[in-house]
Design a protein around this motif. Structure first.
Motif, short mmCIF file in Angstrom:
data_model
loop_
_atom_site.label_atom_id
_atom_site.label_comp_id
_atom_site.label_asym_id
_atom_site.label_seq_id
_atom_site.Cartn_x
_atom_site.Cartn_y
_atom_site.Cartn_z
N UNK A 1 46.67 39.03 63.48
CA UNK A 1 45.55 38.30 62.85
C UNK A 1 45.36 36.96 63.55
N UNK A 2 46.47 36.29 63.81
CA UNK A 2 46.38 34.98 64.48
C UNK A 2 45.70 35.12 65.85
N UNK A 3 46.04 36.21 66.56
CA UNK A 3 45.50 36.39 67.91
C UNK A 3 44.03 36.81 67.88
N UNK A 4 43.72 37.80 67.01
CA UNK A 4 42.39 38.40 67.04
C UNK A 4 41.36 37.60 66.24
N UNK A 5 41.83 36.92 65.21
CA UNK A 5 40.92 36.22 64.30
C UNK A 5 41.11 34.71 64.40
N UNK A 6 42.37 34.30 64.34
CA UNK A 6 42.70 32.88 64.26
C UNK A 6 42.12 32.06 65.40
N UNK A 7 42.24 32.59 66.61
CA UNK A 7 41.77 31.83 67.77
C UNK A 7 40.29 31.51 67.65
N UNK A 8 39.50 32.48 67.16
CA UNK A 8 38.05 32.26 67.05
C UNK A 8 37.68 31.36 65.87
N UNK A 9 38.41 31.51 64.78
CA UNK A 9 38.16 30.61 63.64
C UNK A 9 38.49 29.18 64.04
N UNK A 10 39.63 29.01 64.69
CA UNK A 10 40.11 27.67 65.06
C UNK A 10 39.18 27.00 66.06
N UNK B 1 18.29 33.57 70.44
CA UNK B 1 19.24 33.12 69.42
C UNK B 1 20.42 34.10 69.34
N UNK B 2 20.11 35.38 69.41
CA UNK B 2 21.18 36.40 69.37
C UNK B 2 22.05 36.33 70.62
N UNK B 3 21.41 36.16 71.78
CA UNK B 3 22.16 36.01 73.04
C UNK B 3 23.09 34.80 72.97
N UNK B 4 22.60 33.73 72.39
CA UNK B 4 23.42 32.52 72.25
C UNK B 4 24.63 32.78 71.36
N UNK B 5 24.40 33.51 70.28
CA UNK B 5 25.51 33.88 69.39
C UNK B 5 26.54 34.71 70.15
N UNK B 6 26.06 35.72 70.84
CA UNK B 6 26.95 36.62 71.57
C UNK B 6 27.77 35.88 72.64
N UNK B 7 27.12 34.95 73.31
CA UNK B 7 27.79 34.21 74.38
C UNK B 7 28.89 33.30 73.83
N UNK B 8 28.73 32.86 72.59
CA UNK B 8 29.75 32.08 71.89
C UNK B 8 30.19 30.85 72.69
N UNK B 9 29.23 30.16 73.26
CA UNK B 9 29.55 28.97 74.04
C UNK B 9 28.99 27.69 73.41
N UNK B 10 27.79 27.74 72.87
CA UNK B 10 27.19 26.53 72.29
C UNK B 10 27.94 26.18 71.00
N UNK B 11 27.96 24.90 70.63
CA UNK B 11 28.64 24.51 69.39
C UNK B 11 28.14 25.29 68.17
N UNK B 12 26.82 25.54 68.09
CA UNK B 12 26.29 26.29 66.95
C UNK B 12 26.85 27.71 66.94
N UNK B 13 26.89 28.36 68.09
CA UNK B 13 27.38 29.74 68.18
C UNK B 13 28.88 29.80 67.88
N UNK C 1 30.59 27.87 65.92
CA UNK C 1 30.80 27.77 64.47
C UNK C 1 30.36 29.05 63.76
N UNK C 2 29.25 29.63 64.22
CA UNK C 2 28.78 30.88 63.62
C UNK C 2 29.84 31.98 63.78
N UNK C 3 30.43 32.09 64.95
CA UNK C 3 31.48 33.08 65.20
C UNK C 3 32.70 32.80 64.31
#
Lengths: 192, 192
Positions: free
Chosen positions: B162-171, B117-129, B131-133
């Motif tokens: 902020x837009x570059x470092x945070x926004x891209x991942x939130x979006x 589950x942690x590896x999945x979060x870190x990989x940030x590829x699955x839809x669940x991960x 959204x978690x990111x």
């Protein structure tokens, strides 16, 4: 959508205040008192980790949801230490009023849903709520065992009082967990 | 059973240390820095509250589980502020080693499950991960907006950064959430 989102964010910013509510129990290293925000995280992790010890039929993800919101009312009503004196009726009223205020920050449908989940936790009758309560009571025991007695020393609590005030609720959610904890508690008091 | 339970409790007591890991962002009232334990609770509550803004197919209870464990590696590796300088490769290695140590405190089957589950979060590829990111990046933005700039002031961060470092991942997790946040951020910088 923007109005709903504004309400949700207002609720989440308000929830931040739970990190400033101090509890009677200390961290495992005894460096400071625990706050109710980090406690809520820890008990949710307890539920996830100890899921296999729940009674059949308990839905762990509902238990985790309950534990995420179970202490929010303390933002207004404060934390009432289990081994301290308090007016149970006045506390229950203050917590009800806190629930009214806090959950109504949310869009109505979500507010109703979260309030129902909190009411279920408080009532401690459904299997999910019984396990959530069990975990909530168990975590401070482990903290106290780790830090040399913690709130048991502060409140001059006996082994018998722990069994009555804590053990009964832990055992209701999981007899096996209480049996294990009881052994650790006995060993702790014998060594004191 | 008793051996499994002992391992589970050892993991949970070790997890307590996350409450002593300090983050770059402060509480909404600016009274102190936030710790990673209470942050983990808060982002899990964010996921629960903002579930309707996730992409279709996202399973919120899995997202919540991820967020409960996402920062545990910081017990060994520390928190790396998003706006600070750090050696990404060295950090990734330290976090992998932390995950090896921490999850292996658990019984093997649970260790494998939580690590995955942690590896999945870190990989940030699955839809669940994803959204978690998204939620994990969003929460400090709201804290900073509430407390007058917080880590943006400390690290001299611009709206563009902020837009570059945070926004891209939130979006990536929820375009609608980022659109709303972007408006709040622009208003904050305009007022400064």
């Amino acid at each position: 959508m923007s109005e709903r989102l504004s309400q949700q964010l207002a609720f989440l910013i308000e929830a931040d205040k739970l990190k400033s509510v101090s509890r009677a129990s200390s961290l495992s290293d005894n460096s400071r008192k625990e706050n109710s925000g980090e406690h809520s995280w820890h008990v949710a992790l307890y539920a996830l980790t100890l899921a296999e010890h729940a009674e059949p039929g308990v839905r762990i993800d509902r238990v985790i949801r309950m534990l995420l919101i179970h202490d929010l009312v303390e933002i207004d009503a404060g934390d009432a230490p289990i081994h301290g004196d308090h007016d149970a009726e006045a506390l229950a009223l203050a917590e009800q009023q806190a629930a009214d205020r806090l959950f109504s920050l949310l869009p109505t449908d979500t507010a109703v849903e979260m309030r129902a989940l909190w009411d279920e936790f408080e009532a401690a009758q459904s299997p999910d709520a019984v396990f959530a309560k069990s975990v909530d009571r168990m975590q401070p025991v482990l903290q106290n065992l780790a830090n040399g007695g913690g709130s048991w020393v502060d409140y001059d609590v006996s082994e018998q009082q722990i069994a009555e005030r804590v053990g009964a609720k832990v055992a209701r959610g999981s007899p096996a967990l209480w049996e294990h904890l009881r052994g650790l508690i006995t060993a702790h008091f014998s060594a004191r």
